[in-house]
Design an enzyme around this catalytic site. Structure first.
Site, mmCIF file in Angstrom:
data_model
loop_
_atom_site.group_PDB
_atom_site.id
_atom_site.type_symbol
_atom_site.label_atom_id
_atom_site.label_comp_id
_atom_site.label_asym_id
_atom_site.label_seq_id
_atom_site.Cartn_x
_atom_site.Cartn_y
_atom_site.Cartn_z
ATOM 1 N N HIS A 5 -1.504 3.826 1.490
ATOM 2 C CA HIS A 5 -2.120 2.256 1.817
ATOM 3 C C HIS A 5 -1.336 1.020 1.032
ATOM 4 O O HIS A 5 -1.125 0.087 1.647
ATOM 5 C CB HIS A 5 -3.611 2.283 1.508
ATOM 6 C CG HIS A 5 -4.454 3.280 2.288
ATOM 7 N ND1 HIS A 5 -4.571 3.084 3.366
ATOM 8 C CD2 HIS A 5 -5.510 4.185 1.677
ATOM 9 C CE1 HIS A 5 -5.404 4.313 3.796
ATOM 10 N NE2 HIS A 5 -5.960 4.781 2.740
ATOM 11 N N HIS A 14 -2.348 9.688 -1.243
ATOM 12 C CA HIS A 14 -3.018 9.020 -0.321
ATOM 13 C C HIS A 14 -3.221 7.488 -0.337
ATOM 14 O O HIS A 14 -2.941 6.695 0.471
ATOM 15 C CB HIS A 14 -4.661 9.439 -0.099
ATOM 16 C CG HIS A 14 -5.394 9.121 0.929
ATOM 17 N ND1 HIS A 14 -5.429 9.723 2.083
ATOM 18 C CD2 HIS A 14 -6.239 7.895 1.020
ATOM 19 C CE1 HIS A 14 -6.315 8.879 3.034
ATOM 20 N NE2 HIS A 14 -6.767 7.637 2.301
ATOM 21 N N GLU A 15 -3.639 7.146 -1.578
ATOM 22 C CA GLU A 15 -3.743 5.410 -1.807
ATOM 23 C C GLU A 15 -2.409 4.752 -2.032
ATOM 24 O O GLU A 15 -2.372 3.872 -1.583
ATOM 25 C CB GLU A 15 -4.682 5.381 -3.200
ATOM 26 C CG GLU A 15 -6.008 6.064 -3.180
ATOM 27 C CD GLU A 15 -6.869 5.629 -2.001
ATOM 28 O OE1 GLU A 15 -6.676 4.486 -1.353
ATOM 29 O OE2 GLU A 15 -7.712 6.118 -1.522
#
Length: 466
Positions: free
Chosen positions: A29, A25-26
């Protein structure tokens, strides 16, 4: 009932689920931020005090933090991990300021924020597509061959031999399409369209509610029509088996064992098991003709419910639930996307039912329940465990897209407002909104954790709500 895994296995499995999902997920980003030239000051798995870490040549601090219930990327210009913008003079040079998050165009900021949930969604798609590509797509004709004793569908007028063709107007071509219309809707009345002797009938049918348990004793309330679709068509024959010696062929439909007629394959084992070593006949339909096959029932030794060895009858045939159809990689990918959106729809349905009171808030799960399920799925093998990872991944994607300040969806809501207003919301407004959102998330985390604890046997299965 299967024994639950020990505490160490549960903790290990929980970290094996959550750690990679947070990392992915990170990374979504981070990578899109790098693509647009945004500097990352920190990349953390977990919150709170740093346990270990290092600083790369770009000045990003990669770290593992104390509380492993999430993570964050802190971009240049953020005053905190929630990505609230820095207020006032920043003391940065023009070159440094050009690498901060908040000076980037609106569309770039939106893509950076959206990239996190998107990577979780993509991971779910790839896992589900991989399963379909490896095993094939299950196709099972929705022909009714039997009913449970309390079947609501039988009470509504459905009959053996009916073929379900639609539910509430949605076309049904395989049994695998039925659960999405029934499992999550106990008590709902649906319109079942069936084909019967060349005619199409529409029968209003109330979906019965049933409490089921898995191998670990986890209970859930599901919707059930009480239908049996186990068509007794032979899909495989074991070598040197009584069925092979009698001349049975793949594709034969078993219609009788001895003098007893057969509608469902589930009826075959109870008739065959007591006949080990005895002569009988099995009648099959082949190309529209009935064939009576005399055979001597084989035998096998298995454990009964008390763990004792018993001899049971076997004829050596397999009758799979439908057939597995091989698909190519692109087709598998399309099915993965469809099923991932289907899982998201299931999440929305569950939340709506909890809000309306159709389901108990006890069904909400937090970190303890996720850890429990992680250990259980891990103990069943890699495939159930990876499937569970896909389910948690799509849940993370959905939760992060909720328009709650402090989550990715909250930031996207800010950007939508900025697009409409043609200017950002005031810094103080954003700060208060983020504080409120974080408080809401923390309150929800506390509630589901208490909910988890209350469901544990040590607390006697206490109920604090719903």
């Amino acid at each position: 009932m299967t024994a639950s895994p020990n505490l160490l296995t549960t903790i290990f499995a929980f970290l094996l689920v959550l750690g990679p999902l947070v990392l992915i997920h990170e990374l979504g980003h981070y990578l899109v931020g790098r693509l647009f030239g945004v500097k990352a000051d920190a990349f953390s798995i977990g919150f709170g005090k740093e346990i270990a870490g290092w600083t790369d040549r770009r000045g990003t601090r990669w770290k593992l933090s104390m509380l492993p219930l999430g993570g964050y990327v802190q971009f240049a210009g953020d005053m905190n991990p929630a990505s609230a913008p820095t207020a006032g003079e920043d003391g940065l040079t023009a070159e440094e300021r050009a690498k901060t998050f908040h000076v980037k165009p609106l569309w770039q900021r939106a893509l950076i924020v959206f990239a996190g949930p998107l990577t979780n969604f993509v991971l779910c798609v790839l896992i589900l597509a991989g399963f379909v590509y490896a095993h094939g797509r299950l196709i099972a004709e929705p022909e009714i061959v039997g009913f449970s004793e309390t079947s609501s569908a039988k009470a509504a007028g459905l009959e053996i031999g009916d073929r379900i063709v639609a539910i509430d107007g949605d076309k049904i071509s395989s049994v695998t399409e039925i659960p999405e219309h029934t499992v999550y809707f106990p008590g709902k009345t649906v319109n079942l369209a069936v084909e019967r002797q060349g005619r199409t009938l529409v029968l209003p049918t109330k979906i019965a509610g049933e409490e089921v348990s898995d191998d670990f004793g986890n209970k859930a309330k599901i919707g059930d029509l009480g239908l049996d679709f186990a068509v007794p068509v032979v899909s495989g024959i074991m070598e040197d088996s009584p069925a092979e010696e009698a001349g049975m062929k793949v594709g034969d439909r078993i219609v009788a064992v001895g003098e007893t007629p057969i509608n469902s394959f589930r009826e075959v084992p109870p008739l065959v098991m007591p006949l080990a070593g005895k002569r009988t006949t099995v009648t099959v339909m082949r190309s529209g003709e009935a064939h009576v096959l005399p055979m001597t029932i084989g035998s096998a030794v298995q454990k009964d419910e008390k763990g004792q060895s018993v001899t049971v009858g076997r004829i050596g045939v397999e009758s799979g639930f439908g057939r597995l159809e091989k698909v190519g990689p692109l087709h598998a990918l399309g099915i993965g996307v469809e099923r991932s959106f289907g899982l998201m729809g299931t999440i929305v349905t569950g939340i709506r039912q909890i809000v309306t009171g159709d389901r108990s808030v006890r069904e909400l799960g937090g970190p303890i329940k996720i850890a429990k399920y992680s250990g259980e799925q891990f103990s069943l093998g890699w495939e159930p465990f990876v499937g569970f990872v896909a389910m948690i991944s799509i849940n993370l994607a959905f939760i992060n897209l909720l328009p709650i300040p402090g989550l990715d969806g909250g930031h996207l809501a800010f950007y939508a407002a900025e697009l409409v207003r043609r200017k950002p919301l005031g810094l103080r407004s954003q700060e208060w909104a983020i504080r409120t959102g974080v408080a809401l998330v923390l309150a929800l985390m506390l509630f589901v954790t208490v909910n988890d604890l209350a469901s544990l046997p040590i607390f006697g299965g206490l109920n604090f709500g719903g």
